[in-house]
Write an enzyme that holds these catalytic residues in place. Structure first.
Site, PDB file in Angstrom:
ATOM      1  N   THR A 121      -1.749  -0.865  -0.395  1.00 21.68           N
ATOM      2  CA  THR A 121      -0.839  -0.836  -1.540  1.00 21.68           C
ATOM      3  C   THR A 121       0.404  -1.679  -1.304  1.00 21.68           C
ATOM      4  O   THR A 121       0.866  -1.825  -0.158  1.00 21.68           O
ATOM      5  CB  THR A 121      -0.400   0.615  -1.827  1.00 21.68           C
ATOM      6  OG1 THR A 121       0.618   0.623  -2.829  1.00 21.68           O
ATOM      7  CG2 THR A 121       0.144   1.287  -0.579  1.00 21.68           C
ATOM      8  N   TYR A 145       3.839   8.125   0.688  1.00 18.75           N
ATOM      9  CA  TYR A 145       2.619   7.441   0.257  1.00 18.75           C
ATOM     10  C   TYR A 145       2.539   6.056   0.900  1.00 18.75           C
ATOM     11  O   TYR A 145       1.522   5.688   1.505  1.00 18.75           O
ATOM     12  CB  TYR A 145       2.586   7.324  -1.269  1.00 18.75           C
ATOM     13  CG  TYR A 145       1.527   6.380  -1.766  1.00 18.75           C
ATOM     14  CD1 TYR A 145       0.172   6.649  -1.565  1.00 18.75           C
ATOM     15  CD2 TYR A 145       1.872   5.206  -2.431  1.00 18.75           C
ATOM     16  CE1 TYR A 145      -0.805   5.769  -2.010  1.00 18.75           C
ATOM     17  CE2 TYR A 145       0.907   4.333  -2.885  1.00 18.75           C
ATOM     18  CZ  TYR A 145      -0.427   4.613  -2.678  1.00 18.75           C
ATOM     19  OH  TYR A 145      -1.393   3.729  -3.113  1.00 18.75           O
TER      20      TYR A 145
END
Length: 346
Positions: A121, A145
């Site tokens: 990501t 995250y």
């Protein structure tokens, strides 16, 4: 490609994973799926695909899948992806995204599976100093995250240096849209991605869309993001796998985006254009940690892979997302009608 080893898709019943399964099948790759269905849906996996309901942290299950299916590569999508949730439950995210990825990598090394394509990501960049963002930009995540994904990138790099393992880490920007043929799409309830939320509002499943912040240093004051169509994204995964097979002994890290950003208001305008309606917009303060603009620099992936995006157009992304949202609405209406009939008959 002549040699297409069976591919295990982790999280293959989820949003991006289910699109990857279809992309592999369309290109005649043998595929198997493992998914615990915590956020995925069994209907998203074609019935012809071997399906294992279970966890990627289950070493015994992975060993059985590798042996039964003769797995020669892994596409790893399984994980948790909601940033605010990661802040509220950091240990859960480190367990699900990092600890279980470590178990998957260890199982692959033990079984001699030599290739992993990893769903990473742009959140690993945190608040980048420049935009567009290249792969060599500092990685300074600002939430659990992002850290959980960066830790997995690090584990892959270290495992590749120590074992016969090649990997590709693809750093996504904002994934949106749905399969153009209407076979799958984003089905998760309570999704937080802007285009999904806007399409839910446009089809009556939400009353409005919250716009967080109008004072960013962008042309219209709302945050700017690089939106990539999910089908273009998974096409990059298939090409990355082919690249690992064609040139053993190398690993790759690449951004996945178009290099063009759109603001929140531009996205909402695109949804309004597609429906001929007007979504209610409620304006509120910006959320902590949201940067003004994050746009990818896709130069490396374009130089490395023969990747030619087919859907690099905001209106097409929105059109496909709306098409899938209408499929879900019809399914819900059908289920409600069926329930009414059962109640009436009783």
């Amino acid at each position: 490609m002549d040699c297409k080893p069976p591919v295990l898709v982790t999280g293959g019943a989820g949003y991006i994973g289910s699109h990857a399964v279809l992309a592999l099948l369309d290109a005649d790759w043998p595929v198997a799926v493992v998914d615990n269905l915590s956020t995925g849906f069994r209907f998203a996996v074609p019935p012809t695909v071997p399906f294992y309901r279970g966890d990627v942290g289950d070493a015994a299950l992975l060993a059985r899948i590798f042996a039964e299916q003769g797995i020669g590569a892994i596409m790893h999508f399984a994980g948790s992806v909601v940033v605010p949730e990661s802040v509220a439950d950091p240990l859960g995210y480190y367990d699900n995204n990092t600890v279980k990825s470590r178990a998957l990598i260890a199982a692959a090394v033990a079984a001699g599976v030599p290739r992993i394509v990893f769903s990473s990501t742009a959140a690993t960049y945190g608040m980048p100093d420049v935009s567009p963002v290249g792969e060599d930009a500092p990685q300074r995540p600002i939430n659990p995250y992002g850290w959980s994904k960066l830790m997995t990138e690090r584990m892959l790099a270290d495992a590749a240096a120590a074992h016969r393992l090649d990997y590709c880490a693809l750093r996504y920007f904002n994934v949106a849209g749905a399969d153009p043929r209407g076979r799958t799409g984003q089905s998760t309830a309570g999704a937080t991605h802007l285009i999904k939320v806007a399409c839910e509002a446009a089809t009556g499943r939400r009353s409005h869309v919250e716009v967080y912040g109008t004072d960013y240093a962008t042309p219209d004051g709302t945050g700017v993001r690089d939106y990539i169509h999910v089908s273009d994204l998974v096409a990059a995964h298939v090409l990355a796998l082919e690249a690992l097979i064609a040139e053993p002994g190398r690993s790759l890290t690449m951004n996945c985006g178009y290099g063009r950003g759109f603001s929140v208001l531009e996205v909402l305008d695109a949804v309004d254009r597609a429906t001929g309606g007007a979504i209610e917009r409620r304006f509120g303060p910006r959320r902590p940690g949201d940067p003004d603009s994050i746009v990818s620099d896709p130069a490396r992936i374009r130089a490395t892979l023969p990747w030619e995006p087919k859907y690099a157009d905001l209106d097409r992304i929105v059109s496909h997302a709306l098409q899938w949202e209408r499929v879900l609405a019809e399914q819900s209406a059908g289920e409600a009608d069926g329930l009414r009939r059962v109640v009436s008959a009783a």
